[in-house]
Design a protein around this motif. Structure first.
Motif, short mmCIF file in Angstrom:
data_model
loop_
_atom_site.label_atom_id
_atom_site.label_comp_id
_atom_site.label_asym_id
_atom_site.label_seq_id
_atom_site.Cartn_x
_atom_site.Cartn_y
_atom_site.Cartn_z
N GLU A 34 -2.98 2.11 9.04
CA GLU A 34 -1.91 1.12 8.95
C GLU A 34 -1.43 0.96 7.50
O GLU A 34 -0.24 0.86 7.23
CB GLU A 34 -2.47 -0.22 9.48
N ASP A 35 -2.37 0.93 6.56
CA ASP A 35 -2.02 0.67 5.16
C ASP A 35 -1.68 1.94 4.37
O ASP A 35 -0.84 1.89 3.47
CB ASP A 35 -3.19 -0.01 4.44
N LEU A 36 -2.32 3.07 4.68
CA LEU A 36 -2.26 4.20 3.74
C LEU A 36 -1.74 5.49 4.36
O LEU A 36 -1.72 6.54 3.68
CB LEU A 36 -3.66 4.45 3.14
N ASP A 37 -1.29 5.45 5.61
CA ASP A 37 -0.79 6.66 6.26
C ASP A 37 0.31 7.29 5.40
O ASP A 37 1.20 6.60 4.93
CB ASP A 37 -0.22 6.30 7.65
N GLY A 38 0.20 8.60 5.19
CA GLY A 38 1.19 9.30 4.40
C GLY A 38 0.94 9.24 2.90
O GLY A 38 1.59 9.95 2.12
N ARG A 39 0.00 8.39 2.47
CA ARG A 39 -0.28 8.25 1.03
C ARG A 39 -1.57 8.94 0.62
O ARG A 39 -1.85 9.06 -0.57
CB ARG A 39 -0.41 6.76 0.66
N ILE A 40 -2.39 9.33 1.60
CA ILE A 40 -3.68 9.95 1.28
C ILE A 40 -3.86 11.20 2.15
O ILE A 40 -3.23 11.33 3.20
CB ILE A 40 -4.86 8.97 1.48
N ALA A 41 -4.75 12.09 1.71
CA ALA A 41 -4.88 13.37 2.39
C ALA A 41 -5.62 13.25 3.72
O ALA A 41 -5.33 13.98 4.67
CB ALA A 41 -5.60 14.37 1.48
N CYS A 42 -6.58 12.31 3.80
CA CYS A 42 -7.53 12.39 4.91
C CYS A 42 -8.17 11.03 5.20
O CYS A 42 -8.45 10.25 4.28
CB CYS A 42 -8.62 13.39 4.53
N ILE A 43 -8.37 10.76 6.49
CA ILE A 43 -9.19 9.61 6.90
C ILE A 43 -10.36 10.14 7.71
O ILE A 43 -10.17 10.78 8.75
CB ILE A 43 -8.39 8.60 7.76
N LEU A 44 -11.57 9.87 7.22
CA LEU A 44 -12.78 10.22 7.97
C LEU A 44 -13.03 9.07 8.96
O LEU A 44 -13.34 7.95 8.57
CB LEU A 44 -13.95 10.39 7.00
N GLN A 45 -12.89 9.42 10.24
CA GLN A 45 -13.00 8.38 11.28
C GLN A 45 -14.45 8.06 11.58
O GLN A 45 -15.26 8.96 11.79
CB GLN A 45 -12.33 8.87 12.57
N GLY A 46 -14.74 6.78 11.64
CA GLY A 46 -16.05 6.33 12.07
C GLY A 46 -15.87 5.11 12.95
O GLY A 46 -14.75 4.75 13.30
N ASP A 47 -16.98 4.48 13.29
CA ASP A 47 -16.91 3.26 14.08
C ASP A 47 -16.43 2.11 13.20
O ASP A 47 -16.41 2.22 11.98
CB ASP A 47 -18.31 2.92 14.61
N PRO A 48 -16.06 0.96 13.83
CA PRO A 48 -15.79 -0.23 13.02
C PRO A 48 -17.01 -0.53 12.15
O PRO A 48 -18.14 -0.31 12.57
CB PRO A 48 -15.58 -1.33 14.07
N THR A 49 -16.77 -1.00 10.93
CA THR A 49 -17.89 -1.21 10.01
C THR A 49 -18.77 -2.36 10.50
O THR A 49 -18.32 -3.22 11.25
CB THR A 49 -17.38 -1.52 8.60
N GLU A 50 -20.03 -2.34 10.04
CA GLU A 50 -21.00 -3.33 10.55
C GLU A 50 -20.83 -4.69 9.89
O GLU A 50 -20.65 -5.70 10.56
CB GLU A 50 -22.42 -2.81 10.30
N ALA A 51 -20.91 -4.72 8.55
CA ALA A 51 -20.94 -6.01 7.86
C ALA A 51 -19.60 -6.72 7.91
O ALA A 51 -19.53 -7.92 8.20
CB ALA A 51 -21.38 -5.82 6.41
N GLY A 52 -18.53 -6.00 7.61
CA GLY A 52 -17.21 -6.62 7.63
C GLY A 52 -16.83 -7.27 6.32
O GLY A 52 -15.66 -7.49 6.06
N VAL A 53 -17.79 -7.65 5.48
CA VAL A 53 -17.48 -8.07 4.11
C VAL A 53 -18.09 -7.03 3.16
O VAL A 53 -19.00 -6.30 3.53
CB VAL A 53 -18.01 -9.48 3.75
N GLU A 54 -17.56 -6.99 1.94
CA GLU A 54 -17.91 -5.95 1.00
C GLU A 54 -19.30 -6.16 0.41
O GLU A 54 -19.94 -7.19 0.62
CB GLU A 54 -16.88 -5.90 -0.13
N SER A 55 -19.70 -5.18 -0.40
CA SER A 55 -21.01 -5.23 -1.06
C SER A 55 -21.07 -6.41 -2.03
O SER A 55 -20.05 -6.89 -2.52
CB SER A 55 -21.26 -3.93 -1.81
N THR A 56 -22.29 -6.84 -2.29
CA THR A 56 -22.54 -7.86 -3.30
C THR A 56 -22.51 -7.19 -4.67
O THR A 56 -23.21 -6.19 -4.88
CB THR A 56 -23.92 -8.49 -3.07
N VAL A 57 -21.67 -7.70 -5.58
CA VAL A 57 -21.55 -7.11 -6.91
C VAL A 57 -22.35 -7.96 -7.90
O VAL A 57 -22.10 -9.15 -8.05
CB VAL A 57 -20.08 -7.02 -7.36
N VAL A 58 -23.34 -7.31 -8.56
CA VAL A 58 -24.23 -8.02 -9.48
C VAL A 58 -24.11 -7.42 -10.88
O VAL A 58 -24.28 -6.20 -11.04
CB VAL A 58 -25.70 -7.93 -9.03
#
Ligand code: TXA
Ligand code: MG
Length: 312
Positions: free
Chosen positions: A150-174
């Motif tokens: 939806e966001d990047l179609d046509g702007r990048i070479a490739c999307i590696l398809q996987g399942d919906p992500t597990e956590a849904g929020v990003e990594s903790t940055v320390v």
């Protein structure tokens, strides 16, 4: 191009092109960290401000020496405890790492995802991969490959398809260059778990607005759907009506909402919230009411994303 083959996606990375890939948190948009033109292209594809550094992703700790000058003891302990997994350690950067990756900073964020497809992809890349979340800058992070498209179609070479992500929020940055280490972005590893490993961890609940933000990304608008997000404490504060949406642990108040989501618990809420925001946009909603959760564990990261999505 869509693919389910980690090797095929990795071939694009090695050739200096961009490939999106799933992780346990959100989808990332990868480039070879040692090809500056490819890294530049990540900023261009996302519309990302050039002063916002990228995290470097590794398959395992084996390549850390390529991107890191010295590993602080706190980073060593965090990686030991939580990697592979949703932790990002800010550490002194290797002088040979192209400065475009870190937006000119002398530190670099290092992350080893704990996700089978991400691991296979990163191993096949055989180079450290610089990757932000695979959304257009400012938009909700992508938790499905369809959201990346939806966001990047046509702007990048490739999307590696996987399942919906597990956590849904990003990594903790320390920030592991600080003493005591400081949480720059709450995320999928709760601060309570960090404290169990490190003892003292600084966690600024609120960044004073006149202070320079320490994580450059936190000063930019983030995670936001087109609809206006209103964060509410009590579900009764939500106002129903045409073009309104509600998400929260408590039932919505009486009245009509165009879209309603009631996750079973905080984990489900975090897992669903970005996809919900995108669904509301597709439904043409003008206002989204999102109920805050108790500020503990994963709830801190979730509340942080809700507040940022609401900021204008
Ligand atoms: O879960 C995640 O971390 C995902 C997946 C794809 O790994 N990545 C991600 O990247 O969320 P991004 O670029 O959307 O967010 C990275 C955050 C930004 O707020 C950025 O400013 C901060 O980490 N960051 C990166 N390098 C930094 C550095 N050297 N010093 C301080 N903050 C840094
Ligand atoms: Mg992001």
């Amino acid at each position: 191009m869509l693919t389910r083959s980690p090797d095929e996606a990795a071939a694009h990375i090695r050739a200096g092109r961009l490939a999106a890939f799933p992780t346990e948190t959100v989808y990332g948009l990868g480039a070879d960290a040692f090809q500056p033109d490819a890294v530049e292209a990540v900023f261009a594809a996302k519309g990302r401000p050039a002063d916002n550094p990228l995290i470097v992703h590794l398959a395992d700790a084996g390549r850390v020496d390529q991107v890191v000058a010295t590993l602080p003891a706190s980073a060593d302990r965090l990686l030991d405890a939580f990697a592979p997994g949703p932790i990002t350690c800010i550490v002194p950067r290797h002088p040979d790492l192209p400065s475009v990756v870190t937006a000119g900073l002398d530190t670099v964020g290092v992350r080893i995802p704990g996700h089978a497809t991400a691991q296979a992809f990163l191993r096949a890349c055989a180079t450290p991969v610089a990757a932000p979340s695979a959304n257009r800058s400012g938009r909700p992070s992508p938790t499905t490959w369809q959201a990346v498209q939806e966001d990047l179609d046509g702007r990048i070479a490739c999307i590696l398809q996987g399942d919906p992500t597990e956590a849904g929020v990003e990594s903790t940055v320390v920030d592991c260059t600080a003493d005591p280490p400081a949480v720059l972005r709450p995320g999928a590893v709760p601060v309570e778990a960090l404290r169990a490993v490190l003892g003292t961890v600084e966690f600024p609940e609120e960044e004073a607005s006149d202070d320079a933000p320490r994580s450059p990304g936190t000063k930019h608008r983030h995670y936001a759907p087109a609809a206006r997000v209103h964060v509410v404490q009590e579900s009764s504060e939500a106002e129903s009506g045409e073009g309104t949406a509600y998400i929260g642990l408590d039932p919505p108040p009486a009245g009509d909402f165009a879209v309603v989501r009631r996750p079973a618990d905080v984990e489900a809420y975090a897992h669903e919230v970005f996809a919900f925001f995108r669904e509301c946009d597709r439904a043409g909603c003008a206002d989204i009411y999102a109920q805050r959760v108790p500020p503990e564990g994963l709830g801190r990261a979730l509340n942080d994303r809700l507040e940022r999505a609401a900021a204008r």
